[in-house]
Scaffold this active site. Sequence first.
Site, PDB file in Angstrom:
ATOM      1  N   ASP A 209       0.047  25.224  55.641  1.00  0.00           N
ATOM      2  CA  ASP A 209       0.290  25.160  54.195  1.00  0.00           C
ATOM      3  C   ASP A 209       1.525  24.083  54.105  1.00  0.00           C
ATOM      4  O   ASP A 209       2.504  24.414  54.918  1.00  0.00           O
ATOM      5  CB  ASP A 209       0.708  26.520  53.632  1.00  0.00           C
ATOM      6  CG  ASP A 209       0.968  26.289  52.115  1.00  0.00           C
ATOM      7  OD1 ASP A 209       1.281  25.147  51.739  1.00  0.00           O
ATOM      8  OD2 ASP A 209       0.940  27.167  51.542  1.00  0.00           O
ATOM      9  N   HIS A 210       1.416  22.800  53.797  1.00  0.00           N
ATOM     10  CA  HIS A 210       2.264  21.841  53.753  1.00  0.00           C
ATOM     11  C   HIS A 210       3.532  22.225  53.121  1.00  0.00           C
ATOM     12  O   HIS A 210       4.773  21.721  53.229  1.00  0.00           O
ATOM     13  CB  HIS A 210       1.957  20.469  53.229  1.00  0.00           C
ATOM     14  CG  HIS A 210       2.410  19.382  54.180  1.00  0.00           C
ATOM     15  ND1 HIS A 210       3.640  19.239  54.447  1.00  0.00           N
ATOM     16  CD2 HIS A 210       1.812  18.143  54.513  1.00  0.00           C
ATOM     17  CE1 HIS A 210       3.869  18.285  55.002  1.00  0.00           C
ATOM     18  NE2 HIS A 210       2.662  17.479  55.264  1.00  0.00           N
ATOM     19  N   ARG A 211       3.589  23.241  52.221  1.00  0.00           N
ATOM     20  CA  ARG A 211       4.572  23.608  51.479  1.00  0.00           C
ATOM     21  C   ARG A 211       5.688  24.714  52.491  1.00  0.00           C
ATOM     22  O   ARG A 211       6.758  24.570  52.053  1.00  0.00           O
ATOM     23  CB  ARG A 211       4.370  24.524  50.097  1.00  0.00           C
ATOM     24  CG  ARG A 211       3.318  23.882  49.136  1.00  0.00           C
ATOM     25  CD  ARG A 211       3.023  24.768  48.177  1.00  0.00           C
ATOM     26  NE  ARG A 211       2.033  25.919  48.767  1.00  0.00           N
ATOM     27  CZ  ARG A 211       1.509  26.832  47.877  1.00  0.00           C
ATOM     28  NH1 ARG A 211       1.575  26.843  46.756  1.00  0.00           N
ATOM     29  NH2 ARG A 211       0.678  27.842  48.730  1.00  0.00           N
TER      30      ARG A 211
END
Lengths: 416, 326, 343
Positions: free
Chosen positions: A388-390
């Site tokens: 998850d790039h967040r």
Amino acid sequence: MSTTIVMPQMGYDMREGTVVKWYKNEGEQVNRGEVIADIQTDKATVEFEAYTAGILGKIYANEGVPVAVGEIIAIITEPGEEIPTDLEPNNEQIKEVPAASDPAESLKQPSPVISEIEPTTENGTQFVDGVRASPLARRLAKESSIDIRMITGTGPLGRIVEKDVLEYKISGTPNQNIDSNIKSFDGSGESRIEELSPMRQAIGRVTVASKTTAPHFYVSAEIDMSKAVAFRQEVNNSVTDGNRVSINDLIIKASSVALKEFPKFNSFFNNNTLEFHSNMNIGIAIALTGGLMVPGINNCENKTLLEIAKSSTDLIARANENKLTSVEMNETTFSISNLGMFDVDSFSAIIFPPHAAVLAVGTVKDQPVVRDGEITVSKIMKATVSVDHRVADGAEAAEFLILIKNILEQPLSLVI
Amino acid sequence: MTEMTYREAICLGLTEALDEDPRVYLMGEDIGPYGGAFAVTQGFWEKYGSRRIKDSPLSESAFVGAGIGSAMAGLRPIVEIMTINFSLLAIDQIVNHAAKVRYMSGNQFSVPMIVRTVTGAGASVAATHSQSFEGWYASVPGLHVVVPSTPEDALGLFRTCREMADPVMFVEHILLYGYKGEVSDSIKIPLGKADIKKEGKDVTIISYSKMVHNALEAAGKLAEEGIDVEVIDLRTLRPLDVETIVNSVKKTHRAIVVEETTKFGGFAGEVVSIVQQEAFDYLDSPVYRVAGEDVPIPYSMPLEKLAIPDTDRVVAAVKNIFKKSV
Amino acid sequence: MAGKTNTQNSKPKSKKMTSSKPDSLNEEQLLEFYGQMVLIREFEKESERQYTRGNVKGFLHVYSGEEAIAVGAINNLKKEDYVVTHYRDHGQALVKGIDPKQAMAELFGKSTGCSKGKGGSMHLIDAEKGFMGGYAIVGGHLPIAVGFALANQYKDENRVTLCFMGDGALNEGEFHECMNLSKIWNLPIIFLCENNLYGMGAPAKDHLATPDKIYKMSEAYDIPGFRVDGNNVVEVYDLMKGLTEKVRNGEGPQFVEAQTYRIQGHSIADPAKYRPDEEVEYWKKKDPIIALKSLLIDKYNVPNDTIEQIHVSAEQEIIDAADFAEQSPFPEDKELFSDVYGV
């Protein structure tokens, strides 16, 4: 210096008073303690004494006119002093303060003794989300991205309770067998519509939610599993209790070590914060007829390789019998999906909420590799981590994955 | 470890107090030659004399107030009000004076007094002798309220009460005096610390005083039906151990509060309020109460039984939580 | 008894101030007493003024007219003796030694008040000076006073506890319980009833079975009872001198009825319409301060200047107290939660 005189407080509930008579005229000398007026309250008329000496400079409250407590009624000045001109009293109507309610009134209706109130059984829009559900059930449903309205409640009054949500996660609706609605292609030329089982529907909902909210990116690596395979063999030769270690168990153990180094991958994104899980409960994706389950081995950080192996064997057995517990189903923090048994080289998985990543591994197969300038054969497994790039960036994901790789390529580090 | 009855435990606590602290004296009705209405002070008057064991006239207001004044003047009185029903005759002294004198004087006075009294029903002594007002006192700032359910808790809590600088209502239960239990020799229990008498994972029963025993009995019966009950004994109502209560409900997701006093406006309502506020998202069921019926306690035995909670009612309340609708 | 005015029932058996018996007090002491009574009167007048300005709130019960009792009685006590009283407590507090600044600040609700502003007019307290409090519940402080005496006896101290009450307290059960209890245990306590002929709004005679013989009420408990003219400071002093000695000698509880009158109403809001005008005028003429002033001038030839100086300095002391109170801060918000329990 002049002294303002205000309508005095002469009783703790007095709100207004009226000067009945002034005993002094403007311009007259006044002594401290001298009675200068009679003031009428709602209870009686009381003598009012001056508390400073001086000249009664100006009278603001006329006899017979009600004045609110605290409003100016006169001013005492020093001889020769000018009267300030900005002291006109607030002449607005004395506000009607609502009278204290008559206590006798409120006692006329004795309040009903409330015995245990049983709510009526109606369902309807007055419930939150239109369903009767316990706060716990709502929270669990929300955390698992399940629409609570899809769930049938079996608690008192038809309330959706925790158990209903958990059973829904496993199998769709309670008391419903895992569906295997697979008809093979019969070549009759007719198209057909097949209703998805509740579990399929659930998987659909969860994966759509995950894919559309978490920005997935993927990092891949090839892992030389030669030593790991040999290591596994040795371990299994030496176990006496039939508890055998699988390749997947090695991967789980390696992941738990890597998660200690990179705790971000054991967290999840929630509303601009990262919530770090306190334990490592690694979920293993288990394929069943009709669907997929990802129960977790809890507290991997504290488990030895053999303990992990024992847990995973047990989980898989119970998954096939539909006997997993809610804790196992709901408290995973990271997951691993292994399609190696299907001879798949590599694939990328969808993150299973509420996680930050998922590790997808393919089959272990003999492949030619170059080592020290020479071609040789090694057992290679391809691994892809979806992140998850967040939560993390490519470099962090790479470091995490490479650590797993390094551990598996030096398997002795699993037992040190 | 020694096995002793609830009565013996309290008696031991009082003996220690009299032996160890010359400022301590006892005052109450019939505590002298009679030995106490519940036989707690047998032999005390003969041993310590009338200076320290003051057998008082039937003047609750006067002798409780005298206890307060003497505490303000530096003594450590332990005053006995024969039952909590009679405390109403001294409630002005307790609530308007003992609880407030420190505050109203800006900390010039303290009232290190223990008021021992007896609560509860079940002895067929009818309406004016069977009430339980400990919850009322728990709502008064300035007081402490202690409600032990076992001999060990009674002694352990009493030893702590001796050190409190503020007035304590030490509330014993009328049916527990003969109850036997193990007591560790140097037991000392802080106020505001509840005790998990039985751990469990399916539902929490929160209770105090004699009802703890009913809760434990209910837990035994429910175990046979596969319901794993956790029983919390509050031990003190004021200060209240909120943390233990909330942590338990967060674990089990379901709770019942059991108390003997009449339900409407009772202390259990306070506990329920705290639980739903602090553990709302963890609740899988409403929080119910099992308490006394809203009636004066009748004399006739079968009616009295109906008026106060018992084990069966607790069992039924728990099962009600788990019942299915389909 | 209908139709009889109170003046007839209320004439005390008093001797004139200029009696010829040997004096228990010399001129210096009498001047001291005069100063104390004037200080009380000034304090009460100022607190009433401050009430009308809104600085003093709630209930205010002034002692004006009753000063001779506090002065005559408390001057017999040592610092370590205890005074416990009702809510009309400013007079007794000042004589027992409370600082007028701290008392006024307490009335204002300021943090510099003797009770940190948390008690107010009805709960002036200065434990260090043995002024163990004014209390607001009628009769509620009697058991506490008994408790002080009990502690003194237990600890073998030679203190005397002086417990003031009004005629209203005689109605309360606690009075009778405390009479009984202090007698059976022979406690070192003096109960002093300030009979100002009225409870709050009703004549005492309407609420007492034996209003003409209040001092005899203690006989039911075998406690000696005495009556004294509460407006004659010398008489009060003489009686209390004898009684405090008796108590210190272990003779047990004593009961005094001091007859007096409050010049003002029951409290600030009370214009006292329930009292006949002639009665009020009669008692105003018997003002204890006026009486002592006459004695000082007539018998001791004290010059007017000296008297005047006492008034001026009392007035100034009270002005200073009011200034101090006005300038003092209110308690901080966090003080709401302090002193509920000890540390």
